[in-house]
Write an enzyme that holds these catalytic residues in place. Structure first.
Site, short mmCIF file in Angstrom:
data_model
loop_
_atom_site.label_atom_id
_atom_site.label_comp_id
_atom_site.label_asym_id
_atom_site.label_seq_id
_atom_site.Cartn_x
_atom_site.Cartn_y
_atom_site.Cartn_z
N SER A 39 0.83 -1.21 0.00
CA SER A 39 0.00 0.00 0.00
C SER A 39 0.86 1.26 0.00
O SER A 39 0.36 2.37 0.14
CB SER A 39 -0.90 0.02 1.24
OG SER A 39 -0.11 -0.05 2.41
N ASN A 130 -1.34 -2.02 13.52
CA ASN A 130 -2.79 -1.78 13.59
C ASN A 130 -3.10 -0.49 14.35
O ASN A 130 -3.91 0.33 13.90
CB ASN A 130 -3.49 -2.96 14.25
CG ASN A 130 -3.31 -4.25 13.47
OD1 ASN A 130 -2.75 -4.24 12.38
ND2 ASN A 130 -3.77 -5.36 14.02
N THR A 175 -39.64 27.94 -7.86
CA THR A 175 -39.99 26.62 -7.34
C THR A 175 -40.37 25.81 -8.58
O THR A 175 -40.99 26.37 -9.50
CB THR A 175 -41.16 26.65 -6.35
OG1 THR A 175 -42.33 27.07 -7.04
CG2 THR A 175 -40.91 27.60 -5.18
N HIS A 176 -39.96 24.55 -8.62
CA HIS A 176 -40.17 23.70 -9.82
C HIS A 176 -39.54 24.33 -11.05
O HIS A 176 -40.00 24.10 -12.17
CB HIS A 176 -41.66 23.45 -10.08
CG HIS A 176 -42.44 23.07 -8.86
ND1 HIS A 176 -42.67 21.78 -8.48
CD2 HIS A 176 -43.00 23.85 -7.90
CE1 HIS A 176 -43.37 21.76 -7.35
NE2 HIS A 176 -43.57 23.01 -6.98
N SER A 297 -15.02 27.64 -26.67
CA SER A 297 -15.14 26.40 -27.43
C SER A 297 -14.06 26.40 -28.50
O SER A 297 -13.74 27.45 -29.06
CB SER A 297 -16.53 26.33 -28.07
OG SER A 297 -16.50 25.47 -29.19
N LYS A 303 -18.71 31.02 -28.00
CA LYS A 303 -19.07 30.36 -26.75
C LYS A 303 -18.32 30.91 -25.54
O LYS A 303 -17.16 31.27 -25.61
CB LYS A 303 -18.80 28.85 -26.85
CG LYS A 303 -19.76 28.08 -27.71
CD LYS A 303 -21.22 28.18 -27.30
CE LYS A 303 -21.55 27.36 -26.07
NZ LYS A 303 -21.47 25.91 -26.34
N ASN A 305 -18.39 29.24 -21.90
CA ASN A 305 -18.97 28.10 -21.18
C ASN A 305 -18.70 28.17 -19.68
O ASN A 305 -17.61 28.56 -19.27
CB ASN A 305 -18.40 26.79 -21.75
CG ASN A 305 -18.82 26.56 -23.19
OD1 ASN A 305 -19.90 26.97 -23.60
ND2 ASN A 305 -17.95 25.94 -23.96
N GLU A 310 -19.61 23.50 -14.13
CA GLU A 310 -19.86 22.13 -14.59
C GLU A 310 -18.88 21.14 -13.97
O GLU A 310 -19.24 20.02 -13.61
CB GLU A 310 -19.75 22.06 -16.11
CG GLU A 310 -20.85 22.82 -16.82
CD GLU A 310 -20.53 22.97 -18.30
OE1 GLU A 310 -21.08 22.18 -19.09
OE2 GLU A 310 -19.72 23.83 -18.65
N TYR A 337 -8.98 -5.69 13.98
CA TYR A 337 -8.42 -5.22 12.71
C TYR A 337 -8.54 -6.29 11.64
O TYR A 337 -8.34 -7.47 11.90
CB TYR A 337 -6.93 -4.84 12.89
CG TYR A 337 -6.27 -4.47 11.58
CD1 TYR A 337 -6.37 -3.18 11.08
CD2 TYR A 337 -5.60 -5.43 10.82
CE1 TYR A 337 -5.79 -2.84 9.86
CE2 TYR A 337 -5.02 -5.10 9.60
CZ TYR A 337 -5.12 -3.80 9.13
OH TYR A 337 -4.56 -3.47 7.93
N GLN A 342 -6.95 -1.70 4.93
CA GLN A 342 -5.92 -1.01 4.16
C GLN A 342 -6.54 -0.18 3.03
O GLN A 342 -5.95 0.79 2.56
CB GLN A 342 -4.93 -2.03 3.60
CG GLN A 342 -3.80 -1.44 2.80
CD GLN A 342 -2.64 -2.41 2.70
OE1 GLN A 342 -1.97 -2.70 3.68
NE2 GLN A 342 -2.41 -2.94 1.52
N1 ARG Z 1 -0.94 -1.13 5.63
C1 ARG Z 1 -1.80 -1.55 6.68
C2 ARG Z 1 -3.13 -0.72 6.66
O1 ARG Z 1 -3.14 0.26 6.00
C3 ARG Z 1 -1.13 -1.36 8.00
C4 ARG Z 1 -1.59 -2.28 9.03
C5 ARG Z 1 -1.11 -3.65 8.71
N2 ARG Z 1 -1.48 -4.56 9.74
C6 ARG Z 1 -1.38 -5.86 9.59
N3 ARG Z 1 -1.76 -6.58 10.58
N4 ARG Z 1 -0.95 -6.39 8.47
O2 ARG Z 1 -4.09 -1.08 7.27
#
Ligand code: ARG
Length: 486
Positions: A39, A130, A175-176, A297, A303, A305, A310, A337, A342
């Site tokens: 991650s 965790n 309204t509407h 445009s 144009k 815009n 938007e 956990y 993650q």
């Molecule tokens: N990358 C993990 C997360 O974002 C960190 C915690 C990982 N804990 C574990 N028991 N593998 O949640």
């Protein structure tokens, strides 16, 4: 456990070197598993918060007698150097091919061991990723909420500014999407400011929800060392500490609340944007967005815009999507956990990034927008005064139901003759009702109509000025640091 190196003969098998958990494994991590497990690209933005949390943790371990003062000081010095590197942008994410740095926590620990040696392996004592990730994420969240709130205050400020400039502009109130009753331009601007003020309240509530410290909860069952969690709380700027370690590592309520606050805010900006798109169309021509917020445009030279509006409107979907993603992620998780968590960060990061992208444009677009009073006046339908005519009869003692009928007949007669009802001749009027006359119709006016609504929240100048003042006071209240707020 100190991170093992490739050249360590006792080290874990290929693919698990320097991982924070390699000891009990014999085989390497399957290559297909590496990118799924990882991650780091996402959570690297928690690096500074992770290091701040670790600095506090090193201090708490020393206070608990788990680390010597010297060990703690060495760790803190190393972590401060890393923090400096993060601030300078020098701490890099290693390539996908290196499975060791699976997340920001692994990266920081490996880098720390490179700086301070084996003592780095003592930092994780009594701590789990965790409670660590839950802490980092909340630390980041509190800062993110402060940034979003600041950007939102600027947007509200832009709307209040537009309201101040638009007190004398008379707009059709819809309204509407049918012209209903006249309102002041300021009333319209404030109608969009109030929801955003409520969002500021909501963000302040979410900040309080985030400001609870999970660190010291371990993996699930708490910390076996006598760490002073209250000291940690004060060091890291939290309001309180989590009361249950199991809840602490799995609670993402604040993140859900933030994505909800973001969705609702997005929804409100979407409605404001929709009004801006309609009002700036040729058919309405009520309002001109600044050149800086309009585009042309590539094909049609004439144009102009309303792209700013938007694009703001277009961002609503992803904000709602992030809330749905998070709710769905959490649904059905067993207690404690779970690695699914993650996935929590991307949705929240995206909500905050999106809001920080959009809000300055909202502030600039409304701050620089100008109503076009002459164009608006030419499009005011006299029918906007029909309710006022009914009210004139009411003032003469006619029950409202009856006067509503009578004015309905007036409108119908005008429609049949193809004229606005305000131009009906005396004889037609008196035939419909004896109290109706040219004099009564001539007494109706746009200004008179808005001024008649003096009750708080209405369109009379005094009422609109009062709500503008109240909104400004509310906004001012949000500019104070969170602890000083009521
Ligand atoms: N990358 C993990 C997360 O974002 C960190 C915690 C990982 N804990 C574990 N028991 N593998 O949640």
């Amino acid at each position: 456990m100190s991170p093992r190196r490739k050249d360590d003969p006792q080290g874990p098998p290929e693919g698990r070197e320097a991982a924070l958990w390699g000891g009990r494994f014999e085989g390497g991590l399957n290559p297909a598993m590496v990118p799924l497990n990882r991650s780091l690209e996402v959570d690297f933005r928690l690096a500074a918060h992770d290091i701040r949390g670790s600095i506090a943790w090193a201090g708490a371990l020393a206070r608990a007698g788990v680390l010597s003062e010297a060990e703690s000081a060495t760790l803190v010095q190393g972590l401060e150097r890393l923090l400096e590197q993060v601030r300078r942008g020098d701490l890099a994410v290693r390539g996908q091919d290196d499975p060791a740095d699976e997340d920001v926590h692994s990266l920081v620990e490996r880098e720390l061991s490179g700086l301070v040696g084996p003592v780095a392996g003592k930092l994780h004592t009594g701590r789990s990723r965790n409670d660590q990730v839950a802490t980092d994420f909340r630390l980041w969240g509190m800062e993110a909420i402060d940034s979003v709130s600041a950007a939102l205050r600027d947007a509200v400020s832009g709307l209040l500014e537009l309201a101040r400039r638009s007190m004398d502009v008379i707009l059709p109130g819809y309204t509407h999407l049918q012209q209903g009753q006249p309102i002041r331009g300021a009333h319209w601007a404030l109608a969009h400011a109030w929801p955003l003020l409520r969002d500021l309240d909501r963000l302040a509530m979410v900040r309080r929800e985030a400001a609870v410290l999970p660190l010291g909860s371990g993996a699930i069952a708490g910390c076996p060392f006598p760490v002073d969690r209250e000291w940690l709380r004060a060091e890291l700027g939290f309001d309180s500490v989590t009361p249950n370690s199991m809840d602490a590592v799995s609670d993402r309520d604040w993140a859900v609340s933030l994505t909800f606050a973001g969705s609702l805010l997005g929804m409100q900006l979407n409605r404001l944007a929709e009004d801006l798109v309609i009002f700036s169309s040729h058919e309405f021509s009520f309002l001109k967005l600044g050149d800086g917020f309009s585009t042309g445009s590539s094909l049609m030279p004439q144009k102009r815009n309303p792209d700013a509006a938007e694009l703001i409107r277009g961002k609503t979907g992803r904000l709602a999507g992030n809330l749905t993603a998070l709710l769905t992620l959490i649904k059905g998780l067993p207690g404690g956990y779970n690695r699914d968590l993650q996935e929590d960060k991307e949705a929240v990061f995206d909500t905050v990034d999106t809001l920080l992208l959009v809000l300055p444009v909202v502030a600039g677009a409304v701050g620089g927008a100008a109503f076009l009073p002459d164009q608006i006046r030419s499009r005011l339908d006299p029918g906007l005064l029909a309710t006022d005519l009914a009210d004139v009869l009411v003032a003469e003692g006619v029950p409202f139901r009856e006067s509503h009928e009578v004015v309905g007949a007036v409108v119908l007669a005008a429609e049949r003759r193809g004229t606005p009802f305000t131009e009906l001749p005396e004889d037609v009027l008196s035939e419909i009702h004896p109290l109706l006359s040219r004099r009564v119709l001539e007494g109706l006016s746009w200004e008179g109509s808005v001024e008649r609504r003096r009750a708080p929240g209405g369109t009379a100048r005094t009422a609109v000025e009062a709500q503008l003042e109240e909104a400004a006071i509310r906004l001012e209240g949000f500019s104070r640091p969170p602890r000083q707020r009521p």
